[in-house]
Every structure is written in C-alpha cells, then in structure tokens.
Design a protein around this motif. Structure first.
Motif, PDB file in Angstrom:
ATOM      1  N   ALA A  79      -7.792  29.659 -44.721  1.00  0.00           N
ATOM      2  CA  ALA A  79      -8.974  30.081 -45.485  1.00  0.00           C
ATOM      3  C   ALA A  79      -9.979  30.689 -44.508  1.00  0.00           C
ATOM      4  N   PRO A  80     -10.717  31.703 -44.923  1.00  0.00           N
ATOM      5  CA  PRO A  80     -11.646  32.332 -43.988  1.00  0.00           C
ATOM      6  C   PRO A  80     -12.894  31.482 -43.723  1.00  0.00           C
ATOM      7  N   VAL A  81     -13.333  31.514 -42.471  1.00  0.00           N
ATOM      8  CA  VAL A  81     -14.644  30.962 -42.113  1.00  0.00           C
ATOM      9  C   VAL A  81     -15.606  32.126 -42.281  1.00  0.00           C
ATOM     10  N   THR A  82     -16.601  31.967 -43.133  1.00  0.00           N
ATOM     11  CA  THR A  82     -17.465  33.088 -43.511  1.00  0.00           C
ATOM     12  C   THR A  82     -18.908  32.971 -43.044  1.00  0.00           C
ATOM     13  N   ARG A  83     -19.216  31.901 -42.324  1.00  0.00           N
ATOM     14  CA  ARG A  83     -20.600  31.777 -41.864  1.00  0.00           C
ATOM     15  C   ARG A  83     -20.670  30.928 -40.602  1.00  0.00           C
ATOM     16  N   PRO A  84     -21.695  31.159 -39.809  1.00  0.00           N
ATOM     17  CA  PRO A  84     -21.915  30.323 -38.631  1.00  0.00           C
ATOM     18  C   PRO A  84     -22.280  28.905 -39.050  1.00  0.00           C
ATOM     19  N   GLY A  85     -22.131  27.973 -38.121  1.00  0.00           N
ATOM     20  CA  GLY A  85     -22.537  26.608 -38.404  1.00  0.00           C
ATOM     21  C   GLY A  85     -21.633  25.583 -37.768  1.00  0.00           C
ATOM     22  N   ALA A  86     -21.767  24.349 -38.244  1.00  0.00           N
ATOM     23  CA  ALA A  86     -21.030  23.209 -37.709  1.00  0.00           C
ATOM     24  C   ALA A  86     -19.659  23.102 -38.377  1.00  0.00           C
ATOM     25  N   TYR A  87     -18.640  22.975 -37.537  1.00  0.00           N
ATOM     26  CA  TYR A  87     -17.258  22.795 -37.971  1.00  0.00           C
ATOM     27  C   TYR A  87     -16.657  21.729 -37.066  1.00  0.00           C
ATOM     28  N   ALA A  88     -15.362  21.540 -37.140  1.00  0.00           N
ATOM     29  CA  ALA A  88     -14.682  20.588 -36.257  1.00  0.00           C
ATOM     30  C   ALA A  88     -13.278  21.096 -35.975  1.00  0.00           C
ATOM     31  N   VAL A  89     -12.707  20.573 -34.898  1.00  0.00           N
ATOM     32  CA  VAL A  89     -11.299  20.787 -34.601  1.00  0.00           C
ATOM     33  C   VAL A  89     -10.643  19.419 -34.580  1.00  0.00           C
ATOM     34  N   HIS A  90      -9.645  19.244 -35.422  1.00  0.00           N
ATOM     35  CA  HIS A  90      -8.864  18.004 -35.474  1.00  0.00           C
ATOM     36  C   HIS A  90      -7.694  18.199 -34.515  1.00  0.00           C
TER      37      HIS A  90
END
Length: 152
Positions: A79-90
């Motif tokens: 799925a596309p990431v469409t905005r800046p911000g907080a995410y995570a890597v599992h």
C-alpha cells in the motif's frame, strides 16, 4: 524543537522500531519513493543492532559481526505511504545460520496495524581479511535468537 520518537507497541515476535517519513522522502506524486523503503529498513536494523552493541565504525576487523554483506533482498509493496509522519519497521529473524541469516521486515503504521511493504533480506557474515563467509559470534547469535520468529 526536539521530539523523541514514542515507544513502539509490542509485537508478538521481533521488534517494532519507530521511523519517520520526511517530506523529502516522497516522490513527485507525493508517494514514499520505492528506494526509501529498504533505506528505512536498513536504518531500523542499524538502530536495533546498536542497542545490542553491534555497529560498524569504520574498521572492518573491529566490526566483527557488523562485517557482513547482503546476498538477497526481496520486497513487496502492499500500500502506498502518502504522507510524512511517524511509522514503524517491524523486524525479525526468519533463519539464523552459522554464517548467514534471513530477516523479515514490514514497513508499517506506527502501531503495526497497517503494512505498506514487506520482505526479506539475506545477510552473510564475512571475514574482514578474506571477505569469505565467517561464523557469527556467540554474542550475536544470542541476540539473534531473541529475534527469531517461531515456526507457529
């Protein structure tokens, strides 16, 4: 302004490492550029291994287990990431061999609920002098066992 990343929620296996998508990570269409996904995974792994005292600081011989090379990288964009911000890597280990390992990863929402990309990467531990495969140290193997995903 200093902002500390919030602690990531627990996952049933592996670790969830907070990452930030910045505006300049997006391409001309406003999507996270495909080349940024593996970069974010690499940065998350570096942060995780630093917590175990495993790091590269410019000297391959002193690097020990950090002296390794990528043998294979597979990634699927979900799925596309469409905005800046907080995410995570599992992050987790699928396999921990004598000289190699396979790890799994997901770039996901900060809470781990939504997956944007997932994949695997195969690493080979190298002898700094010969650049031939070399065994992981017992310290590294102990840390790796904590990250192994169970078969069930």
């Amino acid at each position: 302004m200093t902002a500390e990343a919030p602690l990531a929620p627990a996952v049933s296996y592996g670790r969830l490492v907070p990452v930030t998508v910045h505006f300049d990570d997006l391409d001309a269409l406003g999507l996270l550029h495909n080349a940024r996904y593996p970069l974010m995974v690499e940065r998350a792994w570096s942060e995780l291994w630093h917590g175990y005292g495993i790091r590269f600081e410019g000297d391959w011989v002193a690097a020990g287990d950090a002296c390794n090379a990528v043998r294979e990288l597979r990634i699927s964009y979900e799925a596309p990431v469409t905005r800046p911000g907080a995410y995570a890597v599992h992050l987790w280990l699928e396999r921990l061999g004598n000289t190699g390992l396979t790890y799994g990863f997901r770039l996901c929402s900060a809470d781990g609920a939504t997956t944007y990309a997932q994949g695997t990467r195969v690493l080979v531990r190298l002898d700094a002098d010969t650049l031939r495969p070399a065994p992981w140290s017992e310290t590294f193997r102990a840390a790796g066992r904590e990250l192994l995903r169970s078969a069930d």
